[in-house]
Design an enzyme around this catalytic site. Structure first.
Site, short mmCIF file in Angstrom:
data_model
loop_
_atom_site.label_atom_id
_atom_site.label_comp_id
_atom_site.label_asym_id
_atom_site.label_seq_id
_atom_site.Cartn_x
_atom_site.Cartn_y
_atom_site.Cartn_z
CE1 TYR A 144 0.56 -1.49 4.34
CE2 TYR A 144 0.42 0.88 4.64
CZ TYR A 144 0.77 -0.38 5.11
OH TYR A 144 1.31 -0.51 6.37
CG ASP A 147 0.69 11.04 0.84
OD1 ASP A 147 1.64 10.59 0.19
OD2 ASP A 147 -0.31 11.57 0.32
O1 76R Z 1 14.82 1.57 9.44
C1 76R Z 1 14.59 1.07 10.56
O2 76R Z 1 14.34 -0.13 10.79
C2 76R Z 1 14.55 2.00 11.69
C3 76R Z 1 13.20 2.21 12.20
C4 76R Z 1 12.19 2.53 11.13
C5 76R Z 1 12.11 3.68 10.32
C6 76R Z 1 13.04 4.88 10.25
C7 76R Z 1 11.08 1.69 10.79
C8 76R Z 1 10.86 0.43 11.34
N1 76R Z 1 10.32 2.31 9.84
C9 76R Z 1 10.92 3.51 9.52
C10 76R Z 1 10.48 4.44 8.58
MN1 76R Z 1 8.51 1.71 9.18
N2 76R Z 1 6.75 1.05 8.47
C11 76R Z 1 5.82 1.82 7.81
C12 76R Z 1 4.59 1.09 7.73
O3 76R Z 1 0.75 1.17 8.17
C13 76R Z 1 1.37 2.06 8.79
O4 76R Z 1 0.88 2.63 9.78
C14 76R Z 1 2.71 2.51 8.29
C15 76R Z 1 3.30 1.65 7.19
C16 76R Z 1 4.82 -0.16 8.28
C17 76R Z 1 3.84 -1.29 8.41
C18 76R Z 1 6.17 -0.17 8.76
C19 76R Z 1 6.78 -1.24 9.38
N3 76R Z 1 8.30 3.43 8.12
C20 76R Z 1 9.26 4.38 7.95
C21 76R Z 1 8.76 5.37 7.02
C22 76R Z 1 9.51 6.61 6.53
C23 76R Z 1 9.13 7.72 7.47
C24 76R Z 1 9.71 9.06 7.18
O5 76R Z 1 10.81 9.15 6.62
O6 76R Z 1 9.04 10.05 7.55
C25 76R Z 1 7.48 4.99 6.67
C26 76R Z 1 6.54 5.67 5.71
C27 76R Z 1 7.20 3.78 7.37
C28 76R Z 1 6.01 3.10 7.32
N4 76R Z 1 8.79 -0.06 10.22
C29 76R Z 1 9.86 -0.42 10.97
C30 76R Z 1 7.98 -1.18 10.05
C31 76R Z 1 8.61 -2.29 10.73
C32 76R Z 1 8.07 -3.72 10.74
C33 76R Z 1 9.77 -1.82 11.31
C34 76R Z 1 10.79 -2.58 12.14
C35 76R Z 1 11.92 -2.96 11.24
C36 76R Z 1 12.98 -3.77 11.93
O7 76R Z 1 13.54 -3.29 12.91
O8 76R Z 1 13.22 -4.88 11.43
#
Ligand code: 76R
Length: 248
Positions: A144, A147
């Protein structure tokens, strides 16, 4: 102006969703159908080889519901590579019986909210493997776009870096509690496509997609600042499964 997040960018990514034109497929002779499949499987072999050489990766899933019939998620070093790939596929016999359903262009992205050091990130094998990931072959995929909101008081882009970092910490903690169950690939699409990011999740238990996304909805980053597009959920395809799917 608040400080922009710095990103590390890896492989470019194209999600290419297709419908199958069943009427066109059924109108082919069985020889034509077989040769279309064989031609396509030769393509899959090429993609496997590129993946083995770590010059790109791909995922191939059947989509549940009416938004599409299947998806290719391709990762390649340049947009030109992706463009050449889609054009090459479009010239195949199989492509003649597909109809574009949706596509999404982005680039694998890591941001600097959590963890930063002085070392060259490209020398760090863990970071490299996340920027240039070999996509897993889990049973299910979820995709999906999203923003971060820019609306009055709820403007992510006006928050100071320190506050965004704090919020992302909580996001990361929730994410990490799904380690081993879900692998996520965040691809940035600012300047490339209609949303700011593509979220692609891989897992063997599809229910965990729902649980993770639901839990994140209650976390401030998503609750307050997240806006979401259409969700696609798919089940793994192999040559064998695709042959079964296409069998008449
Ligand atoms: O990179 C890293 O693992 C560090 C922590 C982290 C960041 C910086 C992280 C971890 N994410 C990051 C950035 Mn994420 N993520 C999403 C979604 O559905 C929703 O509500 C949001 C969709 C999911 C499901 C998800 C999962 N993440 C981001 C960003 C960029 C933000 C920005 O730059 O403003 C987005 C849009 C985003 C969205 N995130 C994790 C996960 C998971 C499972 C983790 C843990 C990863 C791990 O440690 O293995």
């Amino acid at each position: 102006m608040s400080e922009a997040a710095q990103t590390l960018d890896g492989w470019y990514c194209l999600h290419d969703f297709r419908f199958i034109d069943w009427k066109a497929w059924k109108s082919l002779s069985s020889d034509e159908r077989e040769s279309a499949l064989q031609e396509f499987y030769a393509f899959l072999n090429e993609w496997d080889l590129i993946q083995k050489e770590k010059k790109g990766s791909y995922a191939f899933y059947s989509i549940i519901g009416q938004k599409a019939d299947f998806v290719f998620m391709w990762l390649r070093p340049t947009l030109d590579d992706l463009n050449a790939l889609e054009t090459a596929f479009n010239k195949t016999k199989l492509a003649e019986v597909t109809i574009p359903a949706h596509s999404y262009v982005s680039v694998v992205e890591l941001s600097n909210y959590l963890g930063q050091s002085d070392e060259d990130p490209m020398e760090n094998p863990r970071i490299k493997s996340r920027l240039f990931p070999i996509l897993p072959r889990t049973q299910y995929l979820c995709f999906y776009p999203m923003d971060k909101r820019r609306d009055g008081e709820d403007n992510w882009y006006m928050l100071p870096m320190s506050e965004r970092r704090e919020l992302m910490k909580s996001h990361g903690l929730i994410g990490r509690s799904y380690a081993g169950k879900i692998k996520q690939i965040i691809t940035g699409s600012v300047g490339f496509d209609d949303w700011e990011w593509g979220v692609t999740l891989f897992g063997d238990d599809a229910l965990q997609f729902k649980k993770l996304v639901y839990e994140m909805r209650f976390d401030e980053v998503s609750a307050r600042y997240g806006e979401f597009g259409s969700f696609f959920v798919g089940t793994l395809l192999s040559k064998e499964r695709f042959s079964q799917m296409m069998a008449l």
